[in-house]
Design a protein around this motif. Structure first.
Motif, PDB file in Angstrom:
ATOM      1  N   TYR A  74      12.560  -7.523  16.450  1.00  0.00           N
ATOM      2  CA  TYR A  74      13.139  -6.596  15.476  1.00  0.00           C
ATOM      3  C   TYR A  74      11.960  -5.938  14.774  1.00  0.00           C
ATOM      4  O   TYR A  74      11.252  -6.578  13.988  1.00  0.00           O
ATOM      5  N   THR A  75      11.708  -4.686  15.074  1.00  0.00           N
ATOM      6  CA  THR A  75      10.476  -4.057  14.603  1.00  0.00           C
ATOM      7  C   THR A  75      10.727  -2.616  14.179  1.00  0.00           C
ATOM      8  O   THR A  75      11.833  -2.086  14.362  1.00  0.00           O
ATOM      9  N   ALA A  76       9.691  -2.022  13.582  1.00  0.00           N
ATOM     10  CA  ALA A  76       9.750  -0.623  13.133  1.00  0.00           C
ATOM     11  C   ALA A  76       8.688   0.180  13.898  1.00  0.00           C
ATOM     12  O   ALA A  76       7.551  -0.269  14.066  1.00  0.00           O
ATOM     13  N   ILE A  77       9.100   1.361  14.359  1.00  0.00           N
ATOM     14  CA  ILE A  77       8.209   2.223  15.134  1.00  0.00           C
ATOM     15  C   ILE A  77       8.274   3.636  14.554  1.00  0.00           C
ATOM     16  O   ILE A  77       9.355   4.127  14.224  1.00  0.00           O
ATOM     17  N   GLY A  78       7.103   4.274  14.404  1.00  0.00           N
ATOM     18  CA  GLY A  78       7.089   5.663  13.923  1.00  0.00           C
ATOM     19  C   GLY A  78       5.758   6.026  13.284  1.00  0.00           C
ATOM     20  O   GLY A  78       4.876   5.183  13.039  1.00  0.00           O
ATOM     21  N   ASP A  79       5.598   7.311  13.015  1.00  0.00           N
ATOM     22  CA  ASP A  79       4.345   7.798  12.436  1.00  0.00           C
ATOM     23  C   ASP A  79       4.107   7.223  11.051  1.00  0.00           C
ATOM     24  O   ASP A  79       2.955   7.004  10.652  1.00  0.00           O
ATOM     25  N   SER A  80       5.216   6.953  10.303  1.00  0.00           N
ATOM     26  CA  SER A  80       5.041   6.421   8.946  1.00  0.00           C
ATOM     27  C   SER A  80       4.394   5.035   8.998  1.00  0.00           C
ATOM     28  O   SER A  80       3.604   4.675   8.108  1.00  0.00           O
ATOM     29  N   VAL A  81       4.681   4.256  10.045  1.00  0.00           N
ATOM     30  CA  VAL A  81       4.072   2.931  10.190  1.00  0.00           C
ATOM     31  C   VAL A  81       2.572   3.095  10.469  1.00  0.00           C
ATOM     32  O   VAL A  81       1.730   2.403   9.885  1.00  0.00           O
ATOM     33  N   ASN A  82       2.258   4.015  11.360  1.00  0.00           N
ATOM     34  CA  ASN A  82       0.840   4.263  11.668  1.00  0.00           C
ATOM     35  C   ASN A  82       0.081   4.755  10.436  1.00  0.00           C
ATOM     36  O   ASN A  82      -1.088   4.400  10.223  1.00  0.00           O
ATOM     37  N   THR A  83       0.754   5.577   9.623  1.00  0.00           N
ATOM     38  CA  THR A  83       0.104   6.099   8.413  1.00  0.00           C
ATOM     39  C   THR A  83      -0.236   4.970   7.457  1.00  0.00           C
ATOM     40  O   THR A  83      -1.337   4.934   6.868  1.00  0.00           O
ATOM     41  N   ALA A  84       0.720   4.013   7.282  1.00  0.00           N
ATOM     42  CA  ALA A  84       0.445   2.871   6.399  1.00  0.00           C
ATOM     43  C   ALA A  84      -0.740   2.072   6.907  1.00  0.00           C
ATOM     44  O   ALA A  84      -1.577   1.595   6.123  1.00  0.00           O
ATOM     45  N   LYS A  85      -0.827   1.934   8.259  1.00  0.00           N
ATOM     46  CA  LYS A  85      -1.943   1.181   8.834  1.00  0.00           C
ATOM     47  C   LYS A  85      -3.275   1.900   8.568  1.00  0.00           C
ATOM     48  O   LYS A  85      -4.289   1.270   8.217  1.00  0.00           O
ATOM     49  N   ARG A  86      -3.304   3.236   8.688  1.00  0.00           N
ATOM     50  CA  ARG A  86      -4.537   3.994   8.435  1.00  0.00           C
ATOM     51  C   ARG A  86      -4.960   3.888   6.971  1.00  0.00           C
ATOM     52  O   ARG A  86      -6.153   3.781   6.649  1.00  0.00           O
ATOM     53  N   ILE A  87      -3.992   3.926   6.077  1.00  0.00           N
ATOM     54  CA  ILE A  87      -4.317   3.796   4.651  1.00  0.00           C
ATOM     55  C   ILE A  87      -4.929   2.430   4.393  1.00  0.00           C
ATOM     56  O   ILE A  87      -5.924   2.288   3.653  1.00  0.00           O
ATOM     57  N   GLN A  88      -4.323   1.379   4.961  1.00  0.00           N
ATOM     58  CA  GLN A  88      -4.839   0.015   4.755  1.00  0.00           C
ATOM     59  C   GLN A  88      -6.274  -0.128   5.288  1.00  0.00           C
ATOM     60  O   GLN A  88      -7.122  -0.799   4.682  1.00  0.00           O
ATOM     61  N   GLU A  89      -6.584   0.524   6.403  1.00  0.00           N
ATOM     62  CA  GLU A  89      -7.926   0.420   6.992  1.00  0.00           C
ATOM     63  C   GLU A  89      -8.983   1.028   6.071  1.00  0.00           C
ATOM     64  O   GLU A  89     -10.169   0.667   6.183  1.00  0.00           O
ATOM     65  N   ASN A  90      -8.559   1.924   5.171  1.00  0.00           N
ATOM     66  CA  ASN A  90      -9.510   2.564   4.258  1.00  0.00           C
ATOM     67  C   ASN A  90      -9.539   1.928   2.878  1.00  0.00           C
ATOM     68  O   ASN A  90     -10.235   2.416   1.984  1.00  0.00           O
ATOM     69  N   ALA A  91      -8.752   0.846   2.694  1.00  0.00           N
ATOM     70  CA  ALA A  91      -8.739   0.169   1.395  1.00  0.00           C
ATOM     71  C   ALA A  91      -9.890  -0.822   1.325  1.00  0.00           C
ATOM     72  O   ALA A  91     -10.207  -1.505   2.307  1.00  0.00           O
ATOM     73  N   GLY A  92     -10.518  -0.908   0.149  1.00  0.00           N
ATOM     74  CA  GLY A  92     -11.599  -1.858  -0.051  1.00  0.00           C
ATOM     75  C   GLY A  92     -11.051  -3.229  -0.418  1.00  0.00           C
ATOM     76  O   GLY A  92      -9.848  -3.421  -0.583  1.00  0.00           O
ATOM     77  N   PRO A  93     -11.927  -4.251  -0.517  1.00  0.00           N
ATOM     78  CA  PRO A  93     -11.507  -5.592  -0.890  1.00  0.00           C
ATOM     79  C   PRO A  93     -10.755  -5.586  -2.221  1.00  0.00           C
ATOM     80  O   PRO A  93     -11.232  -5.049  -3.218  1.00  0.00           O
ATOM     81  N   GLY A  94      -9.545  -6.143  -2.203  1.00  0.00           N
ATOM     82  CA  GLY A  94      -8.727  -6.218  -3.407  1.00  0.00           C
ATOM     83  C   GLY A  94      -8.103  -4.905  -3.803  1.00  0.00           C
ATOM     84  O   GLY A  94      -7.458  -4.822  -4.858  1.00  0.00           O
ATOM     85  N   GLN A  95      -8.269  -3.831  -3.024  1.00  0.00           N
ATOM     86  CA  GLN A  95      -7.765  -2.511  -3.389  1.00  0.00           C
ATOM     87  C   GLN A  95      -6.388  -2.280  -2.754  1.00  0.00           C
ATOM     88  O   GLN A  95      -6.140  -2.631  -1.607  1.00  0.00           O
ATOM     89  N   ILE A  96      -5.480  -1.639  -3.529  1.00  0.00           N
ATOM     90  CA  ILE A  96      -4.138  -1.306  -3.057  1.00  0.00           C
ATOM     91  C   ILE A  96      -4.008   0.204  -3.092  1.00  0.00           C
ATOM     92  O   ILE A  96      -4.045   0.821  -4.166  1.00  0.00           O
ATOM     93  N   LEU A  97      -3.877   0.818  -1.909  1.00  0.00           N
ATOM     94  CA  LEU A  97      -3.746   2.258  -1.807  1.00  0.00           C
ATOM     95  C   LEU A  97      -2.331   2.613  -1.352  1.00  0.00           C
ATOM     96  O   LEU A  97      -1.791   1.981  -0.439  1.00  0.00           O
ATOM     97  N   ILE A  98      -1.749   3.674  -1.994  1.00  0.00           N
ATOM     98  CA  ILE A  98      -0.417   4.122  -1.607  1.00  0.00           C
ATOM     99  C   ILE A  98      -0.437   5.618  -1.371  1.00  0.00           C
ATOM    100  O   ILE A  98      -1.232   6.349  -1.979  1.00  0.00           O
ATOM    101  N   SER A  99       0.429   6.071  -0.485  1.00  0.00           N
ATOM    102  CA  SER A  99       0.486   7.491  -0.138  1.00  0.00           C
ATOM    103  C   SER A  99       1.223   8.265  -1.221  1.00  0.00           C
ATOM    104  O   SER A  99       1.866   7.688  -2.108  1.00  0.00           O
ATOM    105  N   GLN A 100       1.155   9.597  -1.101  1.00  0.00           N
ATOM    106  CA  GLN A 100       1.838  10.459  -2.067  1.00  0.00           C
ATOM    107  C   GLN A 100       3.347  10.210  -2.083  1.00  0.00           C
ATOM    108  O   GLN A 100       3.931  10.087  -3.167  1.00  0.00           O
ATOM    109  N   PRO A 101       4.037  10.140  -0.913  1.00  0.00           N
ATOM    110  CA  PRO A 101       5.491   9.885  -0.942  1.00  0.00           C
ATOM    111  C   PRO A 101       5.846   8.562  -1.622  1.00  0.00           C
ATOM    112  O   PRO A 101       6.836   8.483  -2.356  1.00  0.00           O
ATOM    113  N   ALA A 102       5.031   7.536  -1.400  1.00  0.00           N
ATOM    114  CA  ALA A 102       5.306   6.248  -2.033  1.00  0.00           C
ATOM    115  C   ALA A 102       5.042   6.334  -3.540  1.00  0.00           C
ATOM    116  O   ALA A 102       5.816   5.800  -4.357  1.00  0.00           O
TER     117      ALA A 102
END
Length: 581
Positions: free
Chosen positions: A511-539
């Motif tokens: 039971y999984t989720a597939i789509g560009d929004s999932v990939n976008t969340a993954k890209r944002i996480q890859e650019n977060a520093g230690p202890g940092q929480i980054l969220i997109s504009q829609p969120a």
């Protein structure tokens, strides 16, 4: 062939006729000689007396012959009516025998039903044929008198008999010669036998009545025996049917059932027990129970003794049973004393419930509950979970450990897995606390989403709270671990369309989720520093009123034509905001 020593009646009568003819010849000769004066008066008188004696003896002999015929007929009838135990056949034989030996035109045999009413069971004519309804008119007056008073009735002409003059049925049906006797068993009237002749008067005699009364006594016994036989057969059929029903129920019970004797040897076992134990009934019956359940993880001997000695039922005994082929089952046993109708204990009844599949499903559920909140599981409808997916808006959270690859090169696999599980456990707990769904663990990362499979109005806020909870939980974890294991998470959150559903085959599903929004969340996480929480504009647009955040440099993500605008979440504006339940 056996011979009858009794002289035949016809030859004896012929002898009397010949003797009478001889005497008559003597008388004629005496009369002739007397006319000539050659015979004396004394000789004539002696001859006349001899003739009279012979005639008297002849009449007595005829009566004796008739009695002999009656006794012989009664014996034959008794033999016939007792030759069968089928009630209907006995009744028909009785009636045909009566008509044959009395010379009646019609015969009726009536029996009392359960309500005590007289019901015609057999109606026959002299041709041994059953009578139609329009031929069955009889005198109810005579029938009721015989049945109620247990008295016999003989009338040679009912039309002139003062006992029945004026009775409607006698006059209307033109009844003449009538015989009627009661049927009695142990002083109880069970019915009547009625025979008549509507044409001839004076047909029946006292001898016929006596014969019919004697015959009725035999017929009553035969009828009672036939009734008893029918009752026994009916009872046997009921018992057999009940036994078959109980056998069917016994073998259809889903739980295994085993009964033992007081020596603890198996007496019976149903189909379910055979399937659970992997043995046939022939293999189980007669075996000691300890031999069949010897590998049960909980000793049964003490429970068996408790049931037999205290006469109490023991329930809920759970344990495992291992077989020689390495197959294992989980069982729950209920033990009860097996008693007969005298309340005497004859053994023990064991009900076996196979919990193997249930335990397996419970283990799977516990595993699933570590991925999806129990509150979400309770709302899921398994029948609606089908292969395929549907599009919906979700908020996706990615969080992973910074610098994990470097640490993994320095630690043993066992130690690495132990520390990694500690970090993943606190992150999973934080997601489940917010009723999120954990999609998967990706090595040192966790992927989760909100607003599916159950809609959540504040799904973006839940994701932010989960990320903040992960950060706080890691700080607490650092207080328990050596400094070398102080790792930090970086988290990325994005809200957008995704396709959610069951991916795979009927044997293996995700039971999984597939789509560009999932990939976008993954890209944002890859650019977060230690202890940092980054969220997109829609969120951020969905949680702006509830969080303190600052805008950071847009992310140039691989595969994206435009930079991704992101915010760093610092804290919740109102720490009293909790999950809405």
């Amino acid at each position: 062939m056996s011979t009858d020593p009794t002289p035949a009646p016809i030859p004896l009568e012929q002898q009397f006729r010949a003797l009478s003819a001889l005497v008559e010849n003597v008388q004629s000769q005496v009369a002739y000689y007397r006319s000539d004066g050659r015979a004396s008066q004394q000789l004539v008188e002696q001859t006349n007396r001899l003739y009279d004696s012979i005639q008297h003896l002849r009449k007595q002999t005829i009566h004796l012959e008739e009695d002999w015929r009656s006794l012989r007929a009664l014996a034959e009838i008794g033999q016939v009516v007792n030759s069968s135990l089928e009630l209907d056949e006995v009744l028909q034989i009785v009636m045909d025998s009566i008509i044959r030996f009395t010379g009646a035109e019609r015969g009726f045999l009536m029996l009392r039903n359960e309500q005590g009413d007289l019901i015609t069971r057999v109606a026959r004519n002299w041709e041994q044929e059953s009578l139609e309804a329009n031929e069955s008119a009889i005198s109810r007056t005579i029938i009721l008198r015989v049945a109620n008073e247990n008295q016999t009735v003989l009338t040679t002409n009912a039309q002139e008999d003062p006992r029945f003059i004026g009775h409607h049925s006698v006059v209307t049906y033109n009844l003449r010669s009538i015989l009627c006797v009661p049927l009695r068993v142990k002083d109880e009237n069970i019915g009547v036998i009625y025979a008549d002749n509507r044409i001839r008067s004076g047909l029946f005699t006292q001898r016929h009545l006596d014969l019919l009364a004697a015959f009725a006594n035999q017929a009553s016994v035969a009828i009672d025996n036939a009734r008893l036989f029918a009752s026994v057969r009916h009872t046997l059929a009921e018992v057999t049917g009940l036994k078959n029903l109980m056998d069917n129920v016994f073998f259809s019970v889903a739980s295994g059932v085993i009964t033992t004797d007081v020596e603890e040897c198996i007496v019976l076992c149903n189909r379910a027990a055979q399937l659970i134990l992997g043995q046939s009934s022939q293999e189980l019956v007669g075996k000691p129970l300890r031999q069949v359940l010897g590998n049960f993880s909980i000793p049964l001997q003490s429970y068996l003794r408790e049931v037999l000695e205290s006469q109490r039922t023991v329930t809920g005994v759970e344990g495992g049973l291992a077989f020689a082929d390495r197959r294992a089952v989980n069982l729950r046993l209920n033990l009860s004393p097996l008693k007969d109708d005298q309340d005497v204990t004859r053994g023990v009844t064991l009900v076996l419930e196979d919990l193997t599949e249930k335990k397996h499903l419970e283990a799977q559920r516990r595993l699933f509950e570590r991925m999806v909140s129990p509150a979400v599981i309770e709302q899921l409808d398994p029948d609606r979970l089908q292969l395929g997916g549907e599009r919906s808006i979700i908020t996706t959270l990615f969080a992973d450990i910074r610098g994990f690859t470097h640490f993994s090169e320095q630690l043993s696999p066992e130690e690495l897995v132990k520390i990694l599980n500690a970090y993943l456990a606190v992150s999973a707990d934080a997601v489940l606390q917010e009723e999120g769904t954990i999609d998967k663990f990706l090595g040192d990362a966790v992927m989760a989403w909100f607003n599916a499979p159950i809609p959540q109005e504040d799904h973006a806020l839940r994701a932010v709270r989960a990320a903040l909870a992960i950060r706080e939980a890691i700080k607490e974890l650092h207080q328990k671990l050596p400094a070398v294991f102080h790792w930090n998470f970086g988290a990325g959150i994005h809200t957008g369309d995704a396709v959610l559903g069951l991916i795979g085959t009927e044997k293996r599903l995700d039971y999984t989720a597939i789509g560009d929004s999932v990939n976008t969340a993954k890209r944002i996480q890859e650019n977060a520093g230690p202890g940092q929480i980054l969220i997109s504009q829609p969120a951020y647009d969905l949680v702006a009123d509830h969080v303190s955040a600052r805008i950071v440099e847009p992310i140039i993500a691989k595969g994206k034509s435009l930079p991704i605008a992101v915010y760093e979440v610092l804290a919740l504006k109102d720490q009293s905001i909790f999950i809405s339940r």
